[in-house]
Design an enzyme around this catalytic site. Structure first.
Site, PDB file in Angstrom:
ATOM      1  N   MET A 236       0.763   6.288  -1.170  1.00  0.00           N
ATOM      2  CA  MET A 236       1.672   6.957  -2.095  1.00  0.00           C
ATOM      3  C   MET A 236       1.159   6.825  -3.508  1.00  0.00           C
ATOM      4  SD  MET A 236       5.720   6.717  -2.350  1.00  0.00           S
ATOM      5  CE  MET A 236       6.551   6.643  -3.919  1.00  0.00           C
ATOM      6  N   CYS A 237       1.340   7.827  -4.235  1.00  0.00           N
ATOM      7  CA  CYS A 237       0.854   7.854  -5.610  1.00  0.00           C
ATOM      8  C   CYS A 237       1.527   6.759  -6.426  1.00  0.00           C
ATOM      9  CB  CYS A 237       1.155   9.219  -6.196  1.00  0.00           C
ATOM     10  SG  CYS A 237       0.319   9.516  -7.733  1.00  0.00           S
ATOM     11  N   THR A 238       0.744   5.895  -7.036  1.00  0.00           N
ATOM     12  CA  THR A 238       1.346   4.844  -7.837  1.00  0.00           C
ATOM     13  C   THR A 238       1.322   5.208  -9.318  1.00  0.00           C
ATOM     14  OG1 THR A 238      -0.794   3.735  -7.979  1.00  0.00           O
ATOM     15  CG2 THR A 238       0.694   3.034  -6.234  1.00  0.00           C
TER      16      THR A 238
END
Lengths: 440, 348
Positions: A236-238
């Site tokens: 997931m995009c952090t």
């Protein structure tokens, strides 16, 4: 020196200088200490102050100890590691070892300042050590291009103090577990000389934390495991801010400079680089990072490490500091409490309460999902009929296949009894954890 | 001064995009472009100066000028990682130049060996931001006055042993943007319960909000009249480090240098005397700064330089990129306690 000339010329000139500096060495014949070199450190050690521990005797001997015998292990030669090595070397420590399993990437260069473009692809530990050794006279940094798991107790036991600049919770827990395993208890009393302080720090964007762990005495990494946000299992995009939306990516590409002469085909390929920037952030789970936060946290870590080295000098204050520079500036230091039944440091046997009709996969799910355990890929074994039986192991494909049917079997079917001990191994800890099975 | 129109001219190359990737993901491409168009003056290349230089050069400003007229001493080499061993006798800025440039060839790094107090007012106005370390109080006040009239951002900072501070003056009207979570309109349906009426924050949607902050001058920040009733009320909330700063700046003005370990026997009593004088003149108790303070304000501790240099560096980045709320207007760091405090102190 630098004029408005072409970047190429400038870069070549800098590379030439780099070569010159490499040959020059910066050592000279004179690696002796000059008079007053360590005045700033001496200042600290030779005076009493209000925070001085009652037993501390200020003396010149402490300084000698600092310089010659104190062996420090730095784990990680990345954002925090580079800053730490610089701070430690400038403060006078000489016996510094550093472990890092990674090689240098161009995206590291915005903050890992011991590395230069020509070093891309080389092991971080090696380049960092060489940089420090050449720049700071008398400093002896020993690098290891390895994983922390490649070393055993005999390696870690030699250090007075361990400072971590790691990028994973699993690695932190492993290190934590290793130091717990070094503790010596005699008749239930902890031998203080077996304690190796662990100074742990982490950063992400504008946030960071620094904490001191005295194994067996203060809260350990696992005691406060629940403080970490849940680790999401799918990439997931952090990225906290931009770019997140495809529109941002298109804007990003639009401003990228590309030669006008390229044929139309090349332009078509550009949309892929939009996706690449966005997707690479998602797939590689990239964490935004910047030099200043690392500088601050490394400074804090070294402060704590300094006082821990001289625990006789200073009474350790609150052991956990958080730093947040996102909106204004927030620093907060508190004393993290030890957890009574902490899996890593409490020495309390862990219980597993399940019905005999429960399936093995229920135990597996509990081990991974429970907030205090958070195991990654536990391997479960039990001693039955005098023999060690592997109930389930997923890290080796052939064994996984063979033991997979056990997951659907009930504990009774597997021949497990009430009060049975189960041994669980996992990447989060170097030791095997023992659990006692209770049928409910 | 960088303004909106220039934005179109500065294009990021692929090389820069690769190197700055991790920070672009943090503060965005627009901010990086503004940085890339900014010129900064850094005065003073001791421990703190070196840290700020490193952070700004790594961040990718257009140009950084290192201004320092002092010579390298034995002490310089141990406090500062940019000066090579064996540089004794050389100018400090000059000696720091090679390694500073080496940190990032894409930045134009220059060394200037003249004293800051010999420079004309116009000299400072060619920069977008000016950072003063190791400067005497009156010089800082003068440069601050010259710069803030022409919208040049001013920063001051120093490290004294375990203590450090930074001050910023971004002008009476500093414009910046902040990324905020979008507010979702409350539901119209009466059946949803009491919570539905409240505006909620949507965790996935953010919006850029324009804001303005105003800053006072350094003179106003340092010349607070603590004898007034209003000031006395605020005294309890004021960090003691502010008064410690006043003492140390006075020492610097009187002695022309900072407290030195080699002169501890003379400097320590002098510091205490100055403490007494400074506090008494303001009608304040000497207990505000306990006696033992003298043990902790000599020399520059490397980790304190790292912490203060990190915060100061990031404040300069924020001001140049006009993104994110700036600290207003002081940051004090106490290395003994590990505490950092931001506070707004002004005579107004």
């Amino acid at each position: 020196m630098a004029d408005g000339g072409e970047p190429e010329k400038k870069r070549r000139r800098v590379e030439e200088l780099a070569e010159k500096m490499a040959v020059d060495g910066g050592h000279g014949e004179n690696t002796r200490d000059w008079d007053g070199r360590w005045n700033h450190v001496r200042k600290f050690l030779e005076r009493s102050g209000p925070f001085t521990h009652p037993d501390f005797e200020p003396s010149t001997e402490s300084l000698q100890f600092l310089l010659e015998t104190c062996k420090i292990l730095v784990i990680g030669a990345g954002g925090l590691g580079c800053e730490l090595l610089k701070n430690l070397a400038l403060s006078g420590f000489r016996q510094i070892h550093v472990i890092d399993m990674d090689t240098i990437d161009v995206s590291n260069l915005n903050r890992q300042f011991l590395f230069r473009p020509k070093d891309v692809g080389q092991p971080k530990a090696d380049v960092a050590a060489e940089f420090i050794n050449r720049r700071i006279p008398g400093c002896n940094v020993v690098p290891y291009f390895k994983k922390i798991q490649d070393f055993d107790e005999s390696f870690y036991r030699q250090f007075h103090i361990i400072v971590c600049g790691l990028d994973s919770i699993i690695a932190r827990r492993w290190m934590n577990g290793m130091l717990m395993s070094l503790l010596i208890y005699e008749d239930g009393v902890l031998d203080p000389s077996s304690i190796i302080p662990l100074i742990d720090g982490g950063t992400e964007g504008f946030k960071g934390n620094a904490r001191v762990v005295l194994p067996g005495m203060t809260a350990c990494i696992d005691c406060t495991l629940e403080l970490y946000p849940p680790q999401i299992n799918f990439p997931m995009c952090t990225i906290a801010s931009m770019p997140r939306l495809p529109e941002h990516c298109i804007e990003y590409v639009r401003v990228l400079q590309w030669p006008k002469e390229k044929p139309f085909g090349a332009h078509l390929s550009k949309p892929y680089s939009i996706c690449l920037f966005f997707l690479s952030g998602v797939v590689k789970r990239i964490i935004p990072a910047v030099a200043s936060t690392n500088a601050v946290i490394a400074g804090m870590l070294q402060e704590k490490q300094f006082s821990a080295s001289f625990s006789s000098a200073y009474v350790p204050l609150n052991n956990y500091l958080v730093f947040n520079d996102v909106d204004g500036l927030y620093t907060y230091t508190f004393e993290a409490d030890r957890k009574e039944n902490c899996m890593a440091c409490s020495q309390v046997p862990q219980d597993l309460k399940f019905a005999s009709s429960a399936k093995l996969q229920d135990i597996l799910r509990y081990l991974t999902e429970n907030a205090s355990l958070q195991m990654k890929s536990p391997a479960i074994t039990a001693t039955m009929d005098g023999k060690n039986k592997t109930l389930y192991l997923q890290t080796i494909a052939s064994i996984e296949e063979r033991t997979r049917p056990n997951l659907c079997k009930t504990l009774k079917e597997l021949g497990l009894t009430d009060g049975q001990e189960l041994a669980v191994a996992d990447v989060t800890t170097p030791q095997t954890m023992l659990f006692k099975l209770h049928f409910i | 001064m960088l303004d909106m129109v220039e934005k179109e001219d500065t294009v990021i190359s692929e090389e820069e995009a690769a190197q700055y990737d991790r920070q672009i993901r943090l503060w965005g491409l627009d901010a990086q472009k503004r940085l890339r168009g900014s010129r900064v003056l850094l005065v003073g290349l001791r421990g703190l100066g070196a840290e700020v230089a490193k952070n700004l050069i790594l961040a990718g400003v257009k140009g950084l000028t290192l201004l320092d007229h002092e010579e390298v001493t034995e002490e310089s080499c141990r406090a500062q990682f940019l000066i090579p061993v064996g540089s004794k006798g050389q100018n400090r800025a000059q000696a720091s130049l090679e390694r500073a440039q080496y940190l990032n060839p894409m930045v134009e790094v220059k060394a200037d060996t003249e004293p800051a107090d010999s420079k004309s007012d116009e000299f400072f106005l060619q920069f977008d931001a000016v950072c003063l370390t190791g400067c005497p109080r009156d010089l800082m006040i003068h440069i601050d006055q010259v710069c803030s009239q022409k919208n040049v951002k001013v920063f001051c900072g120093d490290v004294f042993g375990y203590h450090g501070y930074m001050f910023s003056n971004l002008g009476p009207e500093h414009h910046y943007v902040e990324e905020k979570l979008k507010v979702v309109k409350p539901s119209e349906d009466a059946n949803d319960g009491p919570d539905a009426k409240k505006p909620k924050l949507d965790p996935n949607e953010t919006t850029m909000v324009k804001k303005t902050a105003s800053f006072c001058s350094l003179k106003e920040a340092l010349e607070i009249d603590w004898t007034s009733e209003k000031a006395k009320v605020g005294l309890k909330r004021t960090p003691a480090d502010y008064f410690l700063l006043q003492v140390l700046l006075k020492f610097r003005t009187d002695k022309g240098r900072d407290p030195q370990p080699s002169s501890f026997a003379d400097d320590a009593p002098l510091l205490q005397q100055i403490r007494d004088d400074v506090l008494e003149a303001q009608g304040l108790s000497s207990e505000l700064i306990p006696d033992h303070f003298v043990s902790y304000c000599f020399s520059e501790m490397a980790p304190v330089c790292a912490v203060v240099g990190g915060v100061l560096g990031q404040e300069i980045v924020k001001a140049l990129s006009q993104r994110d709320a700036p600290h207003r207007n002081f940051f004090f760091f106490d290395g003994l306690k590990g505490s950092g405090v931001v506070d707004y102190l002004s005579a107004k």
